[in-house]
Design an enzyme around this catalytic site. Structure first.
Site, mmCIF file in Angstrom:
data_model
loop_
_atom_site.group_PDB
_atom_site.id
_atom_site.type_symbol
_atom_site.label_atom_id
_atom_site.label_comp_id
_atom_site.label_asym_id
_atom_site.label_seq_id
_atom_site.Cartn_x
_atom_site.Cartn_y
_atom_site.Cartn_z
ATOM 1 N NE ARG A 58 -2.704 -0.817 3.399
ATOM 2 C CZ ARG A 58 -3.541 -0.417 4.341
ATOM 3 N NH1 ARG A 58 -4.820 -0.320 4.098
ATOM 4 N NH2 ARG A 58 -3.107 -0.132 5.545
ATOM 5 C CD GLU A 95 0.698 -3.896 13.261
ATOM 6 O OE1 GLU A 95 -0.116 -3.460 12.446
ATOM 7 O OE2 GLU A 95 1.921 -3.709 13.136
#
Length: 170
Positions: A58, A95
């Site tokens: 992205r 994460e």
């Protein structure tokens, strides 16, 4: 323009407990895309940039637009096995797991001024890995630039030795 209304929360993606920030509604609006690009250019204003790195996948969307407007080259940083020439690698934590990124070993020249762009700054692991790749190749990170930053994850702490700028904050 309120760009926040173009970011859609997707709960439990890619894993349970993660709230994914979907930027595709922003990308599909010509007005929002132009406004966001203009905003990203303003936060890197007056800096000499030789190369703009876009982080898979992205980060590619805005990095190519920024490179064009900054009259700089575009450099993709990708997951392993996606680049056709000899690469340099860096592994990192994110994460929800670990990953590795690669860059062509000749993509950055010694002394190149580099803008690192990705769509989201979360824990900072991805951007930190990219900065390490730039420095391994002799480049200088001028700024780490993001469409949006998840402030509560404090990813900018991992990037404390770099200038960090984000258009939107959550």
């Amino acid at each position: 323009m309120n760009l926040y209304k173009f970011i859609k929360d997707i709960p439990d993606f890619p894993k349970k407990g993660i709230v994914f920030k979907d930027i595709t509604p922003l990308l599909s609006s010509v007005e929002a895309l132009k406004f966001a690009t203009s905003g990203l250019l303003k936060i890197v204003e007056n800096k000499r940039i030789d190369k703009v790195i876009g982080v898979e996948s992205r980060g590619f969307f805005f990095a190519t637009l920024l490179a064009r407007e900054l009259n700089a080259g575009f450099v993709p940083v990708r997951k392993p096995g996606k680049l056709p020439s000899k690469v340099v690698q860096e592994s990192y934590d994110l994460e929800y797991g670990t990953d590795t990124l690669e860059i062509h070993e000749d993509a950055i020249s010694k002394g190149d001024k580099v803008l690192v762009h990705d769509d989201v700054l979360a824990t900072g692991g991805t951007a930190e890995a990219v900065c390490k790749l730039v420095e391994k190749l002799g480049g200088e990170v001028v700024q780490c630039n993001f469409l949006l930053e998840l402030d509560f994850l404090q990813g900018n702490k991992k990037l404390s030795k770099y200038e960090v700028a984000s258009l939107l904050h959550y």
